[in-house]
Write a protein that holds these residues in place. Sequence first.
Motif, PDB file in Angstrom:
ATOM      1  N   ARG A  90      26.013  35.782  40.223  1.00 40.98           N
ATOM      2  CA  ARG A  90      25.795  36.972  39.391  1.00 40.98           C
ATOM      3  C   ARG A  90      26.128  38.241  40.171  1.00 40.98           C
ATOM      4  O   ARG A  90      26.825  39.127  39.673  1.00 40.98           O
ATOM      5  N   ARG A  91      25.672  38.314  41.423  1.00 44.36           N
ATOM      6  CA  ARG A  91      25.945  39.494  42.251  1.00 44.36           C
ATOM      7  C   ARG A  91      27.439  39.657  42.508  1.00 44.36           C
ATOM      8  O   ARG A  91      27.971  40.771  42.447  1.00 44.36           O
ATOM      9  N   LEU A  92      28.110  38.570  42.820  1.00 46.11           N
ATOM     10  CA  LEU A  92      29.547  38.608  43.060  1.00 46.11           C
ATOM     11  C   LEU A  92      30.289  39.087  41.814  1.00 46.11           C
ATOM     12  O   LEU A  92      31.178  39.933  41.892  1.00 46.11           O
ATOM     13  N   ASP A  93      29.884  38.592  40.677  1.00 48.51           N
ATOM     14  CA  ASP A  93      30.493  38.969  39.402  1.00 48.51           C
ATOM     15  C   ASP A  93      30.277  40.458  39.133  1.00 48.51           C
ATOM     16  O   ASP A  93      31.214  41.183  38.788  1.00 48.51           O
ATOM     17  N   GLN A  94      29.049  40.930  39.305  1.00 47.97           N
ATOM     18  CA  GLN A  94      28.750  42.338  39.033  1.00 47.97           C
ATOM     19  C   GLN A  94      29.411  43.276  40.031  1.00 47.97           C
ATOM     20  O   GLN A  94      29.952  44.311  39.649  1.00 47.97           O
ATOM     21  N   ALA A  95      29.360  42.929  41.322  1.00 50.48           N
ATOM     22  CA  ALA A  95      29.925  43.800  42.350  1.00 50.48           C
ATOM     23  C   ALA A  95      31.429  43.974  42.181  1.00 50.48           C
ATOM     24  O   ALA A  95      31.973  45.044  42.477  1.00 50.48           O
ATOM     25  N   SER A  96      32.094  42.942  41.687  1.00 50.28           N
ATOM     26  CA  SER A  96      33.547  43.012  41.526  1.00 50.28           C
ATOM     27  C   SER A  96      33.950  43.381  40.104  1.00 50.28           C
ATOM     28  O   SER A  96      35.142  43.393  39.799  1.00 50.28           O
ATOM     29  N   ARG A  97      32.955  43.669  39.259  1.00 50.05           N
ATOM     30  CA  ARG A  97      33.207  43.976  37.839  1.00 50.05           C
ATOM     31  C   ARG A  97      34.038  42.886  37.166  1.00 50.05           C
ATOM     32  O   ARG A  97      34.948  43.147  36.404  1.00 50.05           O
ATOM     33  N   GLY A  98      33.711  41.648  37.507  1.00 46.69           N
ATOM     34  CA  GLY A  98      34.343  40.497  36.873  1.00 46.69           C
ATOM     35  C   GLY A  98      35.616  40.008  37.543  1.00 46.69           C
ATOM     36  O   GLY A  98      36.118  38.939  37.206  1.00 46.69           O
TER      37      GLY A  98
END
Length: 165
Positions: A90-98
């Motif tokens: 989830r953090r990786l997804d949010q930090a990279s904006r998908g």
Amino acid sequence: MRKLFLLAVLLVLGWWYFDGSRKMTEASIEAFHVEQLAALDRHEAAALCASLATDYQGEVVSIQGEQATRETVGRERACRDLEASVELFRRLDQASRGLLKPRFDVRITRVELATDRKSARVESVSTLKVGETLLARTRSTDTLVRHVGRIKISASESRNWVYVE
């Protein structure tokens, strides 16, 4: 007439509870895996944990480079591991904006339904990619059981190859 109707309803409900709700098909197993992937995509660790039977036992071999580790995990530990992994995704997804959203794929290679169709052994290969980079591959054999209309994982044997350090 009313008593006859009530008796018929009770018979159908009894059949469903004791027999019909406990049987699996290859289609229901496929749907179970699709829902597992959807829960991962939605970052829902609770849904993934709910799919583990209360007596769940997992044998996990993780291989990274030349090092291999073997562990036996119960439901509680497996749920903690799922929660930590899903939070990281989830953090990786949010930090990279998908842009770096992890992508999971599961290919079922074999389904062995019990003759009573109340359990099944399912062999599968799963992959985890970010972009075009393969981060991990897992070969697993899961024992699935169905009780009161829900499929759950009661046991799992997996070999995980991790390709990043």
